[in-house]
Design a protein around this motif. Structure first.
Motif, PDB file in Angstrom:
ATOM      1  N   UNK A  92       5.075  -2.176  -5.548  1.00 16.88           N
ATOM      2  CA  UNK A  92       4.973  -3.528  -5.024  1.00 16.88           C
ATOM      3  C   UNK A  92       6.027  -3.747  -3.934  1.00 16.88           C
ATOM      4  N   UNK A  93       7.223  -3.259  -4.185  1.00 18.40           N
ATOM      5  CA  UNK A  93       8.309  -3.391  -3.202  1.00 18.40           C
ATOM      6  C   UNK A  93       7.979  -2.635  -1.915  1.00 18.40           C
ATOM      7  N   UNK A  94       7.381  -1.463  -2.038  1.00 17.05           N
ATOM      8  CA  UNK A  94       7.048  -0.662  -0.857  1.00 17.05           C
ATOM      9  C   UNK A  94       6.019  -1.337   0.039  1.00 17.05           C
ATOM     10  N   UNK A  95       4.953  -1.861  -0.550  1.00 19.34           N
ATOM     11  CA  UNK A  95       3.928  -2.518   0.262  1.00 19.34           C
ATOM     12  C   UNK A  95       4.431  -3.846   0.805  1.00 19.34           C
ATOM     13  N   UNK A  96       5.328  -4.504   0.050  1.00 20.60           N
ATOM     14  CA  UNK A  96       5.941  -5.737   0.543  1.00 20.60           C
ATOM     15  C   UNK A  96       6.706  -5.461   1.837  1.00 20.60           C
ATOM     16  N   UNK A  97       7.385  -4.325   1.872  1.00 19.35           N
ATOM     17  CA  UNK A  97       8.143  -3.957   3.082  1.00 19.35           C
ATOM     18  C   UNK A  97       7.210  -3.711   4.258  1.00 19.35           C
ATOM     19  N   UNK A  98       6.000  -3.180   4.014  1.00 17.03           N
ATOM     20  CA  UNK A  98       5.008  -3.043   5.087  1.00 17.03           C
ATOM     21  C   UNK A  98       4.639  -4.418   5.632  1.00 17.03           C
ATOM     22  N   UNK A  99       4.350  -5.347   4.718  1.00 18.08           N
ATOM     23  CA  UNK A  99       3.903  -6.684   5.117  1.00 18.08           C
ATOM     24  C   UNK A  99       4.999  -7.485   5.820  1.00 18.08           C
ATOM     25  N   UNK A 105       7.266  -6.061   7.770  1.00 17.01           N
ATOM     26  CA  UNK A 105       7.648  -5.353   8.986  1.00 17.01           C
ATOM     27  C   UNK A 105       8.968  -4.623   8.871  1.00 17.01           C
ATOM     28  N   UNK A 106       9.340  -4.247   7.671  1.00 16.23           N
ATOM     29  CA  UNK A 106      10.585  -3.516   7.470  1.00 16.23           C
ATOM     30  C   UNK A 106      10.371  -2.005   7.540  1.00 16.23           C
ATOM     31  N   UNK A 107       9.186  -1.548   7.156  1.00 13.41           N
ATOM     32  CA  UNK A 107       8.853  -0.123   7.217  1.00 13.41           C
ATOM     33  C   UNK A 107       7.399   0.027   7.648  1.00 13.41           C
ATOM     34  N   UNK A 108       7.053   1.256   7.990  1.00 17.29           N
ATOM     35  CA  UNK A 108       5.665   1.588   8.312  1.00 17.29           C
ATOM     36  C   UNK A 108       5.226   2.714   7.385  1.00 17.29           C
ATOM     37  N   UNK A 109       3.946   2.770   7.078  1.00 18.97           N
ATOM     38  CA  UNK A 109       3.466   3.826   6.175  1.00 18.97           C
ATOM     39  C   UNK A 109       3.448   5.191   6.860  1.00 18.97           C
ATOM     40  N   UNK A 110       3.463   6.223   6.039  1.00 22.28           N
ATOM     41  CA  UNK A 110       3.291   7.578   6.561  1.00 22.28           C
ATOM     42  C   UNK A 110       1.848   7.736   7.027  1.00 22.28           C
ATOM     43  N   UNK A 111       1.568   8.841   7.711  1.00 29.40           N
ATOM     44  CA  UNK A 111       0.231   9.038   8.273  1.00 29.40           C
ATOM     45  C   UNK A 111      -0.871   9.048   7.220  1.00 29.40           C
ATOM     46  N   UNK A 112      -0.635   9.708   6.102  1.00 26.44           N
ATOM     47  CA  UNK A 112      -1.685   9.746   5.080  1.00 26.44           C
ATOM     48  C   UNK A 112      -1.961   8.358   4.516  1.00 26.44           C
ATOM     49  N   UNK A 113      -0.930   7.563   4.357  1.00 24.34           N
ATOM     50  CA  UNK A 113      -1.109   6.203   3.871  1.00 24.34           C
ATOM     51  C   UNK A 113      -1.756   5.320   4.933  1.00 24.34           C
ATOM     52  N   UNK A 114      -1.406   5.551   6.196  1.00 27.83           N
ATOM     53  CA  UNK A 114      -2.022   4.812   7.295  1.00 27.83           C
ATOM     54  C   UNK A 114      -3.524   5.088   7.351  1.00 27.83           C
ATOM     55  N   UNK A 115      -3.914   6.341   7.110  1.00 28.03           N
ATOM     56  CA  UNK A 115      -5.342   6.685   7.086  1.00 28.03           C
ATOM     57  C   UNK A 115      -6.072   5.969   5.957  1.00 28.03           C
ATOM     58  N   UNK A 116      -5.438   5.895   4.801  1.00 25.37           N
ATOM     59  CA  UNK A 116      -6.048   5.170   3.679  1.00 25.37           C
ATOM     60  C   UNK A 116      -6.215   3.700   4.032  1.00 25.37           C
ATOM     61  N   UNK A 117      -5.178   3.099   4.604  1.00 20.91           N
ATOM     62  CA  UNK A 117      -5.259   1.694   5.018  1.00 20.91           C
ATOM     63  C   UNK A 117      -6.371   1.489   6.033  1.00 20.91           C
ATOM     64  N   UNK A 118      -6.453   2.376   7.015  1.00 20.90           N
ATOM     65  CA  UNK A 118      -7.445   2.206   8.080  1.00 20.90           C
ATOM     66  C   UNK A 118      -8.866   2.346   7.549  1.00 20.90           C
TER      67      UNK A 118
END
Length: 134
Positions: free
Chosen positions: A43-50, A52-65
């Protein structure tokens, strides 16, 4: 805050809303983890995405996309870079004819020293004819 990360967060929130999801960490964590086959996100990790504190790795970015039906490069960088490249490519395609394309193909087949010579000749011609950017 890094502007690239903040812009990613904005695009992520917009994509979630466009697909009918509330842009909240609990929703993102649940939906992401049901679709991702790698290490799950907290929950903390995805909160940081939302935020704008961090960005996901490429594999996670592909899942999101895939989940949000947004090209991964648009989610990561926005659509402006792609549009600029497409516009540049379109102007390039419209501006040259068959004979010029043939010359470019021949140029690309030349060894590197011969390419340098060809570039020098073209640059000299451009200076002689006062071409902009020469």
């Amino acid at each position: 805050m890094n502007t690239a990360k903040a812009q990613f967060a904005l695009r992520l929130r917009e994509a979630m809303v466009a697909e009918g999801y509330a842009p909240r960490p609990a929703v993102l964590e649940r939906e992401f983890n049901t679709r991702h086959f790698g290490k799950s996100m907290t929950l903390h990790g995805v909160r940081r995405w939302l935020l704008g504190q961090t960005m996901p790795s490429q594999d996670k970015l592909l899942t999101l996309s895939r989940w949000l039906r947004v090209p991964p490069e648009d989610l990561a960088f926005g659509s402006e870079p792609r549009r600029a490249l497409e516009a540049r490519q379109a102007s390039w395609d419209q501006g040259i004819g068959y004979a010029d394309r043939h010359i470019f193909e021949l140029y690309l087949k030349l060894p590197v020293p011969a390419r340098k010579t060809a570039r020098d000749v073209i640059a000299a011609l451009a200076v002689a004819h006062q071409v902009e950017g020469a």
